[in-house]
Enzyme design. Structure first.
Site, PDB file in Angstrom:
ATOM      1  N   SER A 112       0.811  -1.258   0.055  1.00 52.19           N
ATOM      2  CA  SER A 112      -0.011   0.099  -0.082  1.00 52.19           C
ATOM      3  C   SER A 112       0.656   1.395   0.036  1.00 52.19           C
ATOM      4  CB  SER A 112      -0.923   0.103   1.245  1.00 52.19           C
ATOM      5  OG  SER A 112      -0.162  -0.070   2.323  1.00 52.19           O
ATOM      6  N   ASP A 335      -3.194   6.290  11.599  1.00 51.52           N
ATOM      7  CA  ASP A 335      -2.450   5.754  10.673  1.00 51.52           C
ATOM      8  C   ASP A 335      -1.147   6.504  10.621  1.00 51.52           C
ATOM      9  OD1 ASP A 335      -1.082   5.086   8.303  1.00 51.52           O
ATOM     10  OD2 ASP A 335      -3.083   5.145   6.944  1.00 51.52           O
ATOM     11  N   HIS A 338       1.078   5.120   6.441  1.00 48.91           N
ATOM     12  CA  HIS A 338       0.838   5.924   5.087  1.00 48.91           C
ATOM     13  C   HIS A 338       1.159   7.285   5.126  1.00 48.91           C
ATOM     14  CE1 HIS A 338      -1.375   1.899   4.977  1.00 48.91           C
ATOM     15  NE2 HIS A 338      -1.026   1.939   3.968  1.00 48.91           N
TER      16      HIS A 338
END
Length: 359
Positions: A112, A335, A338
């Site tokens: 990702s 998060d 990312h």
């Protein structure tokens, strides 16, 4: 003094004749431009001309990366530009990027974080040529973004480990010495690999039950050791299968997370939440990333040229660049792995563009 200088010149000439190609390869694999400038050594500077695009200009952007629309209140993180110490990074020119790739395909292969960079590049290119038609198709683990007018395909292939995971009667097996997926990579003009993020997952997030190397099967092993073994398999695949006159190979480098505030000297912080400024200076207080050191070691043994997009240190400095609570899950999730878009992955693509110009 003259005789010493002449002797030195003769020695240097002989050295280059014997070792020249090896020297150039290792410099290139570490990410040095031809003019000797290390594009990955520098600092972040405030630049009001950034960001390069607004997410409102990218109707296809993934919700998990769209921090502004997810309610992030600050905007300083959008205003930083990477400044190499000894030279300037070329300003990204999306139309020139597409012209250089006319008739070619570029594929990001990874997890990702690779998706993060692919999404960034599609936004950068679309906003550079906003009137150019595009198509975006997703089928399983493959996403294809096409600019028909330039005959350019920008693809993302999800493959978190690069090596194979195979379903057996006794469970899912991560095979450290097998790359069947490589058959789909051979016809691509530009390959950009990435792997690290998933090597640390355990429990329900771990997508395998056993690790296998040769005829030996393990319940688990040191993940950094497993990572290096898999990278060596990938490196052998590149050396055996890639024709550098037809395909250019990159490795994205290790994208760091910011789960441990002690690494940047703020032990009381709540992970990356509330971070609005980069770490100042040229060095990350937490030191080198161990996975990046492994990656550099593996690339240094390869026969075929691989350009390392060594984005680790510059990304370590950006503790402010993550979605934190403004990602896909909202305030339910934190998060710190990312990156927001616009944001840090745009710089990775500026460095990619610079490599097209300079190598």
């Amino acid at each position: 003094m003259g005789s010493i200088s002449i002797s030195f010149v003769l020695f240097l000439t002989l050295f280059i004749q014997i070792h020249g190609s090896d020297y150039l390869y290792h410099q290139e694999s570490r990410g040095f431009a031809k003019n000797g400038c290390n594009l990955f050594e520098g600092s972040w500077v405030y630049d009001d001309s950034y960001p390069l695009y607004e997410t409102s200009q990218c109707p296809f952007i993934e919700k998990e990366f769209d921090c502004q629309n997810n309610g992030r209140p600050d905007k300083f993180y959008l205003k930083y530009r990477w400044q190499p110490t000894w030279c300037n990074l070329p300003r990204f020119n999306g139309e020139d990027f597409l012209r250089r790739l006319r008739g070619k395909s570029i594929m990001f292969v990874g997890d990702s974080l690779s998706l993060n960079q692919w999404q960034s590049l599609t936004c950068m290119l679309h906003t550079a040529v906003p009137h150019a038609q595009y198509t975006s198709v997703r089928s399983g683990d493959l996403s294809i973004f096409t600019f028909p007018a330039y005959d350019v395909k920008v693809m993302f292939s999800r493959n978190a480990f690069l090596v194979d995971i195979v379903g057996e009667s006794f469970g899912r097996v991560l095979k450290l010495d097998s790359i069947e997926a490589g058959t789909t990579w051979k016809e691509i003009d530009v390959l950009i690999f990435d792997s690290w993020h998933w090597w640390l997952h355990t429990g329900r997030k771990q997508p395998w039950d056993f690790i296998q190397e040769g005829n030996r099967r393990f319940r688990d092993m040191d993940r950094l050791v497993a990572y290096e073994k898999a990278l060596n398999t990938w490196a052998k695949w590149v050396d055996d299968n890639i024709d550098p006159t037809k395909t250019r190979v990159f490795f994205q480098g290790v994208s760091p997370d910011h789960q441990n505030p002690m690494q940047w000297g703020e032990p009381g912080a709540n992970f990356c939440e509330g971070q609005t400024r980069p770490v100042l200076g040229l060095r990350y207080p937490g030191g080198s990333h161990p996975a990046e050191l492994v990656l550099e070691r593996v690339i240094g043994t390869m026969q075929k040229p691989v350009y390392l997009l060594n984005i680790t240190t510059l990304s370590q400095l950006r503790k402010d660049g993550h979605p934190s609570v403004y990602g896909h899950g909202g305030h339910r999730d934190m998060d710190c792995s990312h990156w927001c878009l616009a944001g840090v992955p745009d710089t990775w693509n500026e460095l990619l563009y610079a490599s097209f110009i300079q190598i």
